[in-house]
Design an enzyme around this catalytic site. Structure first.
Site, PDB file in Angstrom:
ATOM      1  N   ASP A 328      41.551  57.639  45.233  1.00 13.34           N
ATOM      2  CA  ASP A 328      41.382  59.067  44.942  1.00 13.34           C
ATOM      3  C   ASP A 328      40.152  59.524  45.723  1.00 13.34           C
ATOM      4  OD1 ASP A 328      41.525  61.574  43.832  1.00 13.34           O
ATOM      5  OD2 ASP A 328      40.653  61.001  41.910  1.00 13.34           O
ATOM      6  N   CYS A 379      42.615  66.018  46.429  1.00 13.49           N
ATOM      7  CA  CYS A 379      42.867  67.343  45.848  1.00 13.49           C
ATOM      8  C   CYS A 379      42.476  68.402  46.876  1.00 13.49           C
ATOM      9  CB  CYS A 379      42.095  67.517  44.542  1.00 13.49           C
ATOM     10  SG  CYS A 379      40.317  67.215  44.666  1.00 13.49           S
TER      11      CYS A 379
END
Length: 439
Positions: A328, A379
């Site tokens: 991530d 993101c």
């Protein structure tokens, strides 16, 4: 049109305490403390480049009431969401454009957004906004504000304008999606919850009065006090945007007892909790000890367990391989601009971030056990951080439609790309990119 006085040299630095600052009796005006806090938060973002969620807490401490602190945050967020359009309105009512950092412009942004977005009465906005200024700037702001509202057609567009550099990049990257993306930024997002037990989805959707877009997910209307919702104290769920929950879902359930998973850059822990709830023995690594403390608090609340490691992923070397790894990666976070509109106004050069992403992915690929699964996610709405990084020596394992919420489909390459304009009828989704490989 109102002609502004000469404001050259009058930069808006709210750290000043001299005669150019707010009047000394400002605290005596009900509601003005919240407006001053909002003004300082916007200033921290635009002038210093601070993230709003970091700048906010210390600036809100002088505001005694919780509802006023919430109002100040809402004002700051909406100013940053609609900054381009607020400035267009202000410029339409002046014969000479105010400098970007003029005090009057900054206060006018706050005043206009309160009327046009938060539906506060103009008289209350004037009473709490104009005291932030003195002398000529106060008269100017009053004149411009009144002139705009008297036109009768004062309104913001259906979709917020994007800062020029962001608009140029996204038009080039997403020419057929740019209008939908902008429309998806018009409202703050709903509240998404990830459940510790997906089998309880129907129960929690009914109990909380929400809807589910996939097993293990419940969506609620925004504006609710999270800590007061049923199931919070017992750790039945945690807050996590629907898009942010997908990467860990792509790893799936642990295939056997003792299967190991590594969550790189793990804090604040939403994906770590997902992996732990799916039966993995999780190692959660992050370089920030403070952020890992928050992860540990979340794990304790939910009754889940993970081994935490405080280390730089570029220097850390594991003593064993892993059956699953989730990278991530740190990124620009532009995909979260529905809830963090400030990110579009403080975006720095991404070269250093992209180099870090490439190195993290390369290192993680070497730590994967044979037959293991690797997922890379950011993101971000920037293809340079997503699609351009999806290169790995491992074997691609395409993402399938069956693994995604209804309304989302994988790309032709088998990757996942979401943006704020997708599943709009259900409340939208953050911008995310994810790709998956098998060793």
């Amino acid at each position: 049109m109102v002609r502004p006085p000469n404001t050259s040299g009058s930069s808006f630095n709210l750290t000043d305490t001299g005669s150019d600052g707010p009047p000394k009796n400002l605290a005596e005006i009900p509601g003005s403390a919240a407006r001053l806090a909002a003004l300082r938060m916007v200033d921290a973002v635009l002038r210093r480049g601070d993230p709003l969620d970091q700048a906010g807490p210390p600036l809100l401490r002088p505001v005694p009431r919780a509802d006023d602190r919430a109002l100040a945050t809402a004002i700051a967020q909406e100013v940053l969401r609609w900054l381009v359009d607020l400035d267009t309105l202000i410029d339409s009512a002046t014969a000479q454009n105010l400098p970007d950092d003029a005090k009057a412009r900054s206060v006018l942004r706050l005043m206009l957004v309160q009327v046009l977005r938060l539906n506060l009465p103009p008289h209350a906005v004037i009473a709490t906004g104009l005291p932030l200024l003195t002398g000529g700037p106060r008269r100017l702001a009053h004149g411009v504000f009144s002139a705009i509202l008297k036109r009768g057609d004062a309104a913001l567009p259906a979709a917020p304008g994007l800062p020029t550099p962001v608009l140029a990049r996204w038009v080039a990257a997403w020419p057929t999606r740019i209008d939908a993306i902008a429309a998806g930024l018009a409202e703050p997002p709903p509240l998404d919850l990830t459940l510790a037990n997906a089998a309880d989805t129907a129960h929690w959707a009914e109990r909380l009065g929400g809807v589910s877009l996939m097993p293990g997910h419940v969506r609620l209307a925004r504006g609710q006090a999270v800590e007061k919702l049923d199931g919070y104290r017992e750790g039945a769920w945690w807050v996590q945007d629907l898009a942010a929950a997908i990467p860990a879902r792509l790893i799936g359930q642990a295939p056997h007892a003792g299967a190991t998973a590594l969550d790189l850059c793990a804090a604040p822990g939403g994906k770590t909790m997902q992996l732990a709830a799916a039966g993995w023995h999780v190692t959660a690594l992050d370089k920030s000890a403070r952020r890992l403390e928050r992860l540990t608090e979340n794990m304790v609340r939910t009754g889940l367990t993970a081994q935490t490691v405080t280390a730089d992923a570029l220097e850390w070397v594991p003593d064993h391989g892993f059956d699953a790894i989730l990278v991530d990666a740190p990124c620009s976070a532009t995909g979260t601009c529905r809830r963090h509109p400030d990110v579009l106004h403080r975006l720095a050069a991404m070269d250093e971030l992209m180099a870090l992403q490439r190195e993290l992915l390369a290192r993680a690929a070497r730590w994967l056990n044979p037959g293991g699964t690797l997922v890379y996610a950011v993101c971000s709405l920037e293809p340079a951080e997503g699609e351009a990084q999806a290169h790995c020596t491992l074997t691609p394992r395409p993402i399938t439609t069956a693994e995604l919420p209804e309304g989302l489909v994988p790309t032709a390459e088998g990757w996942l790309r979401t943006d704020p304009g997708m599943i709009a009828e259900a409340g939208g989704i953050d911008g995310f990119f994810a790709a998956r490989w098998t060793a």
